[in-house]
Motif scaffolding. Structure first.
Motif, PDB file in Angstrom:
ATOM      1  N   GLN A 102       0.821  -1.205   0.000  1.00 15.46           N
ATOM      2  CA  GLN A 102       0.000   0.000   0.000  1.00 15.46           C
ATOM      3  C   GLN A 102       0.859   1.261   0.000  1.00 15.46           C
ATOM      4  OE1 GLN A 102      -2.684   0.070   3.258  1.00 15.46           O
ATOM      5  NE2 GLN A 102      -3.978   1.700   2.411  1.00 15.46           N
ATOM      6  N   ARG A 103       2.001   1.151   0.652  1.00 16.00           N
ATOM      7  CA  ARG A 103       2.914   2.290   0.704  1.00 16.00           C
ATOM      8  C   ARG A 103       3.762   2.362  -0.564  1.00 16.00           C
ATOM      9  NH1 ARG A 103       2.038   5.214   5.640  1.00 16.00           N
ATOM     10  NH2 ARG A 103       4.074   4.962   6.574  1.00 16.00           N
ATOM     11  N   GLY A 104       3.473   1.488  -1.485  1.00 16.25           N
ATOM     12  CA  GLY A 104       4.188   1.542  -2.761  1.00 16.25           C
ATOM     13  C   GLY A 104       5.581   0.968  -2.723  1.00 16.25           C
ATOM     14  N   LEU A 105       5.840   0.033  -1.830  1.00 18.80           N
ATOM     15  CA  LEU A 105       7.192  -0.513  -1.730  1.00 18.80           C
ATOM     16  C   LEU A 105       7.354  -1.843  -2.460  1.00 18.80           C
ATOM     17  CD1 LEU A 105       7.928   0.124   2.041  1.00 18.80           C
ATOM     18  CD2 LEU A 105       8.273   1.631   0.102  1.00 18.80           C
ATOM     19  N   ASP A 117      12.325   4.200   8.938  1.00 16.50           N
ATOM     20  CA  ASP A 117      10.885   4.009   8.881  1.00 16.50           C
ATOM     21  C   ASP A 117      10.496   3.789   7.417  1.00 16.50           C
ATOM     22  OD1 ASP A 117      10.948   6.435   7.647  1.00 16.50           O
ATOM     23  OD2 ASP A 117      10.164   7.535   9.345  1.00 16.50           O
ATOM     24  N   LEU A 118       9.253   3.435   7.194  1.00 15.29           N
ATOM     25  CA  LEU A 118       8.829   3.095   5.844  1.00 15.29           C
ATOM     26  C   LEU A 118       9.062   4.188   4.810  1.00 15.29           C
ATOM     27  CD1 LEU A 118       5.627   0.959   6.376  1.00 15.29           C
ATOM     28  CD2 LEU A 118       7.895   0.266   5.638  1.00 15.29           C
ATOM     29  N   SER A 119       8.893   5.430   5.206  1.00 15.87           N
ATOM     30  CA  SER A 119       9.083   6.497   4.225  1.00 15.87           C
ATOM     31  C   SER A 119      10.546   6.550   3.789  1.00 15.87           C
ATOM     32  CB  SER A 119       8.632   7.841   4.799  1.00 15.87           C
ATOM     33  OG  SER A 119       9.477   8.232   5.861  1.00 15.87           O
ATOM     34  N   ALA A 120      11.437   6.344   4.719  1.00 20.25           N
ATOM     35  CA  ALA A 120      12.858   6.335   4.390  1.00 20.25           C
ATOM     36  C   ALA A 120      13.176   5.133   3.504  1.00 20.25           C
ATOM     37  CB  ALA A 120      13.694   6.269   5.663  1.00 20.25           C
ATOM     38  N   VAL A 121      12.590   4.015   3.834  1.00 20.32           N
ATOM     39  CA  VAL A 121      12.803   2.811   3.038  1.00 20.32           C
ATOM     40  C   VAL A 121      12.335   3.056   1.607  1.00 20.32           C
ATOM     41  CG1 VAL A 121      12.152   0.402   2.713  1.00 20.32           C
ATOM     42  CG2 VAL A 121      12.584   1.264   5.005  1.00 20.32           C
ATOM     43  N   ALA A 122      11.203   3.710   1.492  1.00 21.67           N
ATOM     44  CA  ALA A 122      10.654   3.994   0.167  1.00 21.67           C
ATOM     45  C   ALA A 122      11.638   4.814  -0.661  1.00 21.67           C
ATOM     46  CB  ALA A 122       9.335   4.749   0.316  1.00 21.67           C
ATOM     47  N   LEU A 123      12.310   5.734  -0.006  1.00 21.12           N
ATOM     48  CA  LEU A 123      13.271   6.568  -0.718  1.00 21.12           C
ATOM     49  C   LEU A 123      14.508   5.779  -1.121  1.00 21.12           C
ATOM     50  CD1 LEU A 123      13.152   9.859   1.380  1.00 21.12           C
ATOM     51  CD2 LEU A 123      12.178   9.422  -0.884  1.00 21.12           C
ATOM     52  N   PHE A 181      18.507   0.542  -5.093  1.00 20.22           N
ATOM     53  CA  PHE A 181      19.040  -0.808  -5.180  1.00 20.22           C
ATOM     54  C   PHE A 181      18.637  -1.465  -6.498  1.00 20.22           C
ATOM     55  CE2 PHE A 181      19.108  -0.058  -0.647  1.00 20.22           C
ATOM     56  CZ  PHE A 181      20.295  -0.642  -0.270  1.00 20.22           C
ATOM     57  N   ALA A 182      17.904  -0.703  -7.295  1.00 26.97           N
ATOM     58  CA  ALA A 182      17.431  -1.240  -8.571  1.00 26.97           C
ATOM     59  C   ALA A 182      18.592  -1.743  -9.412  1.00 26.97           C
ATOM     60  CB  ALA A 182      16.656  -0.163  -9.325  1.00 26.97           C
ATOM     61  N   ASP A 183      18.358  -2.817 -10.158  1.00 22.06           N
ATOM     62  CA  ASP A 183      19.417  -3.386 -10.985  1.00 22.06           C
ATOM     63  C   ASP A 183      19.683  -2.535 -12.216  1.00 22.06           C
ATOM     64  OD1 ASP A 183      19.875  -5.457  -9.296  1.00 22.06           O
ATOM     65  OD2 ASP A 183      18.451  -6.789 -10.288  1.00 22.06           O
ATOM     66  N   ASP A 184      18.704  -1.769 -12.585  1.00 19.06           N
ATOM     67  CA  ASP A 184      18.851  -0.950 -13.789  1.00 19.06           C
ATOM     68  C   ASP A 184      19.308   0.461 -13.439  1.00 19.06           C
ATOM     69  OD1 ASP A 184      16.541  -0.610 -12.397  1.00 19.06           O
ATOM     70  OD2 ASP A 184      15.398   0.055 -14.138  1.00 19.06           O
ATOM     71  N   GLY A 185      20.581   0.731 -13.767  1.00 21.34           N
ATOM     72  CA  GLY A 185      21.133   2.069 -13.597  1.00 21.34           C
ATOM     73  C   GLY A 185      20.830   2.811 -12.301  1.00 21.34           C
ATOM     74  N   ARG A 186      21.470   3.907 -12.155  1.00 22.25           N
ATOM     75  CA  ARG A 186      21.360   4.741 -10.976  1.00 22.25           C
ATOM     76  C   ARG A 186      20.143   5.642 -11.028  1.00 22.25           C
ATOM     77  NH1 ARG A 186      22.990   3.206  -7.353  1.00 22.25           N
ATOM     78  NH2 ARG A 186      22.083   1.467  -8.402  1.00 22.25           N
ATOM     79  N   GLY A 237      19.504  11.256  -6.413  1.00 21.79           N
ATOM     80  CA  GLY A 237      19.362  11.323  -4.962  1.00 21.79           C
ATOM     81  C   GLY A 237      19.926  10.132  -4.219  1.00 21.79           C
ATOM     82  N   CYS A 238      20.559   9.218  -4.948  1.00 24.30           N
ATOM     83  CA  CYS A 238      21.044   8.011  -4.289  1.00 24.30           C
ATOM     84  C   CYS A 238      22.323   8.211  -3.488  1.00 24.30           C
ATOM     85  CB  CYS A 238      21.210   6.896  -5.294  1.00 24.30           C
ATOM     86  SG  CYS A 238      19.616   6.240  -5.805  1.00 24.30           S
ATOM     87  N   ASP A 239      23.068   9.230  -3.819  1.00 23.05           N
ATOM     88  CA  ASP A 239      24.265   9.464  -3.034  1.00 23.05           C
ATOM     89  C   ASP A 239      23.852   9.951  -1.648  1.00 23.05           C
ATOM     90  OD1 ASP A 239      23.271  11.138  -4.892  1.00 23.05           O
ATOM     91  OD2 ASP A 239      25.062  12.381  -5.090  1.00 23.05           O
ATOM     92  N   ARG A 240      22.816  10.747  -1.619  1.00 23.35           N
ATOM     93  CA  ARG A 240      22.342  11.208  -0.324  1.00 23.35           C
ATOM     94  C   ARG A 240      21.734  10.038   0.440  1.00 23.35           C
ATOM     95  NH1 ARG A 240      19.678  16.950  -0.105  1.00 23.35           N
ATOM     96  NH2 ARG A 240      20.098  16.331   2.040  1.00 23.35           N
ATOM     97  N   ALA A 241      21.121   9.147  -0.311  1.00 27.76           N
ATOM     98  CA  ALA A 241      20.524   7.967   0.298  1.00 27.76           C
ATOM     99  C   ALA A 241      21.623   7.134   0.950  1.00 27.76           C
ATOM    100  CB  ALA A 241      19.806   7.147  -0.757  1.00 27.76           C
TER     101      ALA A 241
END
Lengths: 123, 123
Positions: free
Chosen positions: A22-25, A58-64, A69-74, A77-81
């Motif tokens: 539901q949270r789109g994860l 928390d879930l919102s952070a996880v969502a970000l 971690f996607a296999d397809d390219g970068r 905002g991932c460096d901040r992640a």
DNA sequence: GAAACCGTAACGGAGCGTAACGGTTA
DNA sequence: CTAACCGTTACGCTCCGTTACGGTTT
């Protein structure tokens, strides 16, 4: 696969899975009857969600973080992640230290309790 | 002393103190104007409450344990309370282990992320 | 029709944070 | 009058557990 199977394969409750979905994860699709249909990699995905939740996010952070971690390219905002994750590791280290200290204090407390107990004759 | 002072001396928020008080963990009295009046030993008491909460007990469990730390004689059920505390210590040890494992897994995850990043050129 | 699965909606709970509103005291 | 405290509701928040109610599949 259906939600029950995903639950069994991940050890996560169906309630939790629906929550994540539901949270789109979880990027699930729907079968014509409305049932959720999860792709194979959901197993891995759920594993990662749990991992991130377990380190204190928390879930919102996880969502970000998940898209990074996607296999397809970068993604943007991932460096901040990443920084965030590294920060979380430090958090965990601090937590572990705190727990150790707390544990020690509790042990002390118990020891004093025992002393008092023996001095007053115990029971 | 009044609640604000107790808060300052213990580092616990007034909200939390009122919460503990309401649950009967602090034995406060009331001044004629209705203000809470805490005895000196409340400072120690609060310390203990926090300690017990920090080791993973909930307020109801803390409520059961507190009387066992009383300076005046023993109370019934305290041996079982002790068992509980000892059990909690083991719990903490397990938690620490879990956190370590989780931390390690996260570090792995990050490492793999970095590998992927460098293979794909990073950004 | 029963058993087993699936769905949504919604309350519960732990431990406070955070208003919101009002009396008290210096 | 104001600032600083204190009090009592009472809702918000997080991550689901747990009904509750109802359709679907076998």
């Amino acid at each position: 696969m259906q939600i029950n199977q995903l639950a069994q394969r991940t050890g996560v409750s169906t309630r939790a899975l629906r929550h994540y979905d539901q949270r789109g994860l979880l990027a699930s699709q729907r079968l014509p009857n409305g049932y959720r249909d999860f792709p194979e990699h959901s197993v891995e995905q759920v594993r990662r969600v749990r991992l991130l939740l377990d380190v204190g996010l928390d879930l919102s952070a996880v969502a970000l973080l998940l898209p990074c971690f996607a296999d397809d390219g970068r993604l943007t905002g991932c460096d901040r992640a990443r920084e965030r994750l590294v920060g979380q590791i430090r958090e965990i280290d601090r937590s572990i230290e705190t727990m150790r200290t707390t544990r020690a204090m509790l042990a002390d407390e118990l020891a004093r309790w025992d002393q008092h107990d023996s001095r007053s004759g115990g029971h």
